[in-house]
Scaffold this motif. Structure first.
Motif, short mmCIF file in Angstrom:
data_model
loop_
_atom_site.label_atom_id
_atom_site.label_comp_id
_atom_site.label_asym_id
_atom_site.label_seq_id
_atom_site.Cartn_x
_atom_site.Cartn_y
_atom_site.Cartn_z
N PHE A 4 0.72 -1.16 0.03
CA PHE A 4 -0.09 0.20 -0.09
C PHE A 4 0.84 1.15 0.06
O PHE A 4 0.32 2.31 -0.60
CB PHE A 4 -1.18 -0.15 1.55
CG PHE A 4 -0.40 0.40 2.52
CD1 PHE A 4 -0.52 1.67 2.92
CD2 PHE A 4 0.24 -0.48 3.16
CE1 PHE A 4 0.11 2.01 4.33
CE2 PHE A 4 0.84 -0.14 4.52
CZ PHE A 4 0.71 1.17 5.01
N ARG A 5 2.08 1.13 0.69
CA ARG A 5 2.90 2.18 0.49
C ARG A 5 3.55 2.60 -0.71
O ARG A 5 3.64 3.78 -1.06
CB ARG A 5 3.81 2.28 1.64
CG ARG A 5 3.55 2.31 3.16
CD ARG A 5 4.72 3.03 3.91
NE ARG A 5 4.21 2.95 5.19
CZ ARG A 5 3.64 3.74 5.89
NH1 ARG A 5 2.97 4.79 5.25
NH2 ARG A 5 3.44 3.63 7.03
N LYS A 6 3.71 1.52 -1.53
CA LYS A 6 4.53 1.79 -2.87
C LYS A 6 3.44 2.40 -3.81
O LYS A 6 3.71 3.57 -4.43
CB LYS A 6 4.83 0.47 -3.56
CG LYS A 6 5.41 0.52 -4.82
CD LYS A 6 6.11 -0.73 -5.13
CE LYS A 6 7.00 -0.63 -6.66
NZ LYS A 6 7.53 -1.95 -6.96
N SER A 7 2.30 1.79 -3.90
CA SER A 7 1.34 2.56 -4.65
C SER A 7 0.64 3.90 -4.18
O SER A 7 0.28 4.63 -4.80
CB SER A 7 -0.07 1.34 -4.87
OG SER A 7 -0.78 1.28 -3.62
N ASN A 8 0.42 3.78 -2.74
CA ASN A 8 -0.03 4.76 -2.03
C ASN A 8 -1.36 5.66 -2.68
O ASN A 8 -1.57 6.94 -2.56
CB ASN A 8 0.97 6.03 -2.00
CG ASN A 8 0.94 6.70 -0.64
OD1 ASN A 8 0.43 6.55 0.23
ND2 ASN A 8 1.28 8.01 -0.93
N ARG A 9 -2.09 4.83 -2.99
CA ARG A 9 -3.36 5.40 -3.80
C ARG A 9 -4.51 5.30 -2.44
O ARG A 9 -5.40 4.67 -2.33
CB ARG A 9 -4.14 4.55 -4.72
CG ARG A 9 -3.17 4.36 -6.03
CD ARG A 9 -3.78 3.97 -7.18
NE ARG A 9 -3.19 4.34 -8.40
CZ ARG A 9 -3.53 3.95 -9.72
NH1 ARG A 9 -4.90 3.40 -10.01
NH2 ARG A 9 -2.90 4.22 -10.61
N GLY A 10 -4.33 6.18 -1.59
CA GLY A 10 -4.97 6.39 -0.27
C GLY A 10 -6.26 7.52 -0.26
O GLY A 10 -6.17 8.22 -1.24
#
Length: 265
Positions: free
Chosen positions: A214-220
């Motif tokens: 989730f940190r790499k994509s970081n689509r939050g």
């Protein structure tokens, strides 16, 4: 000692009771507001919360879905219930702790189509916002009130991974942002996390399970909020309002991270 309040969409309290216990042991919340507990009142793991040192509980449960709870280290008094959910879901629970009224909400996600006429779930979401706006518009702004929960709207350009792409997606559409803005204005609430970490810094509290990293994509998205009334905002401890996104890295995490604030009350 300040009152440390956390809100967390736990995505099944029974499935993640070990993560809750770890969070309480490591981060020491005095009050923990939970959403999506996904159990009925009688199924809530009361003994586990007693063992954590949070024995005082208010629970609004529902079989398999939704559900909210407030767990406190300190004694709880009753607060006015706000039954803003027209569908009768367990989405609202309230308490008073150290003189602070706490209203904990799990506002509907709203489905996929951002159109009230075509999508009853989206209409329900906006109706929920409108009911709360009317209710809080009647309140005394000087009274200490904290709104907590998964409000399912990421309001600002820097509360989403891509404002351009998300502006057509439910959770960040203009009509939802307008509804949240109206709710915030109804009593003059302060969004304490954004107040302490101003734009343009991006802030997220939710990341999809679909991303392996989730940190790499970081689509939050920043869907989880703590708001204070004008009567409570002066009690907010500087620098204390934060999203604890490292908790999202734990084993078998919720897709939401906890949000915390400290109040000098």
């Amino acid at each position: 000692m300040p009152l440390r309040v956390a809100t967390w969409n736990i995505n099944s309290v029974r499935l993640r009771i070990d993560q809750v216990a770890r969070f309480v042991a490591e981060r020491g919340p005095d009050v923990l507001c939970l959403q999506e507990i996904k159990c009925r009142e009688g199924e809530f793991p009361v003994a586990a919360f007693q063992a954590m040192g949070l024995p005082h509980l208010r629970i609004a449960g529902q079989k398999g879905w939704h559900g909210v709870a407030i767990a406190s280290r300190l004694p709880i008094e009753d607060a006015p219930p706000l039954n803003a959910c027209r569908e009768g879901h367990a989405r609202c629970v309230s308490a008073v702790v150290k003189g602070v009224e706490i209203q904990n909400f799990y506002i509907p996600a709203g489905g996929d189509v951002p159109d009230r006429a075509l999508n009853p779930k989206f209409d329900h979401k906006l109706d929920f916002y409108e009911r709360l706006t009317t209710e809080f518009g009647r309140r005394d702004p000087k009274a200490p009130l904290l709104v907590a929960g998964d409000l399912n709207v990421a309001p600002g350009e820097h509360d989403v991974w891509s404002h351009k792409q998300m502006s057509r997606i439910v959770s960040h559409t203009p009509i939802e942002v307008e509804a949240m803005t109206a709710l915030q204005a109804s009593l003059g609430f302060t969004d304490v996390v954004r107040a302490q970490t101003p734009e343009p810094q991006k802030l997220f509290s939710w990341w999809s399970y679909r991303a392996l990293d989730f940190r790499k994509s970081n689509r939050g998205l920043r869907l989880d909020h703590l708001w204070t009334s004008p009567g409570l905002t002066p009690a907010v401890t500087p620098g204390s309002a934060r999203i604890l996104d490292d908790v999202r890295e734990w084993e078998r995490p919720s897709d939401h991270a906890p949000v915390v604030v400290e109040l000098a009350v």
